[in-house]
Design a protein around this motif. Structure first.
Motif, short mmCIF file in Angstrom:
data_model
loop_
_atom_site.label_atom_id
_atom_site.label_comp_id
_atom_site.label_asym_id
_atom_site.label_seq_id
_atom_site.Cartn_x
_atom_site.Cartn_y
_atom_site.Cartn_z
N GLU A 190 -12.40 -26.18 -16.72
CA GLU A 190 -11.54 -25.27 -17.49
C GLU A 190 -12.09 -23.85 -17.53
OE1 GLU A 190 -14.16 -27.73 -20.33
OE2 GLU A 190 -13.00 -28.00 -18.49
N GLN A 191 -13.43 -23.72 -17.54
CA GLN A 191 -14.02 -22.39 -17.55
C GLN A 191 -14.02 -21.76 -16.16
OE1 GLN A 191 -17.41 -23.64 -20.62
NE2 GLN A 191 -17.45 -21.46 -20.20
N MET A 192 -14.16 -22.59 -15.13
CA MET A 192 -14.13 -22.08 -13.76
C MET A 192 -12.76 -21.48 -13.44
SD MET A 192 -16.17 -25.05 -11.65
CE MET A 192 -16.03 -24.19 -10.08
N ILE A 193 -11.71 -22.07 -13.99
CA ILE A 193 -10.35 -21.60 -13.72
C ILE A 193 -10.07 -20.27 -14.40
CG2 ILE A 193 -7.90 -22.10 -14.10
CD1 ILE A 193 -8.64 -25.09 -13.82
N PHE A 194 -10.52 -20.12 -15.65
CA PHE A 194 -10.13 -18.95 -16.44
C PHE A 194 -11.20 -17.85 -16.50
CE2 PHE A 194 -7.59 -22.46 -18.26
CZ PHE A 194 -6.33 -21.94 -18.01
N ASP A 195 -12.41 -18.13 -16.03
CA ASP A 195 -13.47 -17.13 -16.11
C ASP A 195 -14.14 -16.96 -14.74
OD1 ASP A 195 -15.54 -15.46 -16.69
OD2 ASP A 195 -16.58 -16.80 -18.08
N PRO A 196 -13.75 -15.93 -13.99
CA PRO A 196 -14.32 -15.72 -12.65
C PRO A 196 -15.82 -15.41 -12.67
CG PRO A 196 -12.84 -13.92 -13.26
CD PRO A 196 -12.71 -14.95 -14.32
N GLU A 197 -16.34 -15.00 -13.83
CA GLU A 197 -17.77 -14.68 -13.94
C GLU A 197 -18.60 -15.88 -14.39
OE1 GLU A 197 -18.81 -11.71 -12.96
OE2 GLU A 197 -16.72 -11.21 -12.53
N TYR A 198 -17.95 -16.99 -14.60
CA TYR A 198 -18.63 -18.20 -15.10
C TYR A 198 -19.72 -18.67 -14.13
CZ TYR A 198 -19.05 -23.09 -16.65
OH TYR A 198 -19.51 -24.31 -17.09
N GLU A 199 -20.92 -18.88 -14.64
CA GLU A 199 -22.06 -19.23 -13.80
C GLU A 199 -22.60 -20.63 -14.07
OE1 GLU A 199 -24.91 -16.14 -14.41
OE2 GLU A 199 -23.79 -14.67 -13.19
N GLY A 200 -21.82 -21.44 -14.79
CA GLY A 200 -22.24 -22.81 -15.02
C GLY A 200 -23.15 -22.96 -16.22
#
Length: 311
Positions: A190-200
């Protein structure tokens, strides 16, 4: 279609010759299954020759032909190939690989990458690796890195003998290096889809509070670089940490060489996971990124990985 493909290959070579000033005789097209084309058709471009070695760039032509059919110009494709070759030249790979016989200069550049042991059987004949089912943990040396793109080479058994080192010890040290080069991360869809800066999620941080999904959906495990990230589950301390957070043993579903899904084994059955994996491979996993169709398991009690399904 076949004739169009052959014309494309010929045109590609001619334009690389014109744009990159590389003789036509230094280019060779090799069909899938050849020594240097295990994963698909490749155009091999030799761009430098030394007394004891030569340097070569290999490009997968079917992917390029598909892009050409979809509207990308051959000039644009050639421009990228020539640019990549120029970057490799600047990286001075030959000079750096000459240090390969000196273990002290090489050991910090060693890392592990996963390959399918059956698909790459020929390439692994003289390589240094260990297998789990049909997954091979293969020893590589990082030659250079530019813009997060790593150039590497497999380490051969003859090299380890010249180092006067034990293969198992070298592989263990390489796993530690792999952890340092690209630390493990859990990625939430869900975070990968909505946050392009998401680093895990850095779930290995013992000072933080981390929760893993214990339902049938599972958890996506990779590394900070994501590329070739499925190796994360074999890195030091990772499996133990995952089992502790899940409070159970777990199944591993390798959807590609880049990531592995981690599932609490109390809430899913391997037969169901295999069915999902087969569909994922068929619909979403590029051929060159395929790792395995089998399901693997980790035991919290024995600290051992096992294969629990067959192809």
């Amino acid at each position: 279609m076949q004739k169009d493909y052959e014309i494309f290959i010929e045109d590609l070579q001619e334009k690389i010759y014109q744009k990159g000033d590389i003789p036509r005789e230094n280019m060779k097209f090799e069909r899938e299954g050849g020594k240097y084309a295990i994963g698909g058709d490749r155009l091999l471009v030799k761009f430098a020759e030394h007394e004891d070695a030569w340097e070569m760039c290999g490009v997968y032509t079917k992917e390029l032909f598909r892009a050409f059919q979809e509207g990308r110009t051959i000039e644009d494709i050639v421009e990228e190939i020539v640019r990549d070759i120029s970057g490799i030249r600047k990286a001075a790979i030959y000079e750096k690989t000459r240090d390969i016989l000196d273990y002290e200069k090489t050991k910090k550049r060693l890392f592990i990458r996963l390959l399918n042991a059956e698909k790459y059987e020929n390439e692994l004949k003289d390589a240094v690796y260990r297998t789990l089912g049909d997954v091979a943990l293969v020893l590589y040396m990082k030659v250079s890195e530019q813009d997060d793109c790593i150039t590497s080479t497999k380490i051969r058994q003859s090299i380890v003998k010249k180092w006067n080192r034990d293969c198992d010890t070298v592989i263990k040290e390489a796993l530690v290096n792999t952890y340092l080069m690209s630390p493990p991360r859990i990625y939430r869809w869900e975070q990968m889809i909505f946050d392009p800066e998401y680093e895990g999620e850095n779930f290995m941080d013992l000072t933080g509070i981390h929760e893993l999904k214990k339902d049938a959906m599972g958890n996506c495990l990779s590394t900070s670089k994501k590329t070739n990230g499925a190796v994360a589950v074999f890195l030091p301390g990772v499996a133990e940490r995952l089992a502790a957070l899940l409070e159970s043993d777990f199944y591993m579903v390798f959807t590609s060489i880049h990531e592995v899904m981690i599932h609490n084994d109390r809430n899913v059955e391997p037969e169901d996971l295999k069915e999902v994996l087969q569909e994922t491979i068929k619909s979403a996993t590029p051929k060159e990124d395929y790792l395995t169709s089998r399901i693997y398991h980790y035991s919290r009690a024995t600290h051992k990985f096992t294969c629990v399904s067959e192809d």
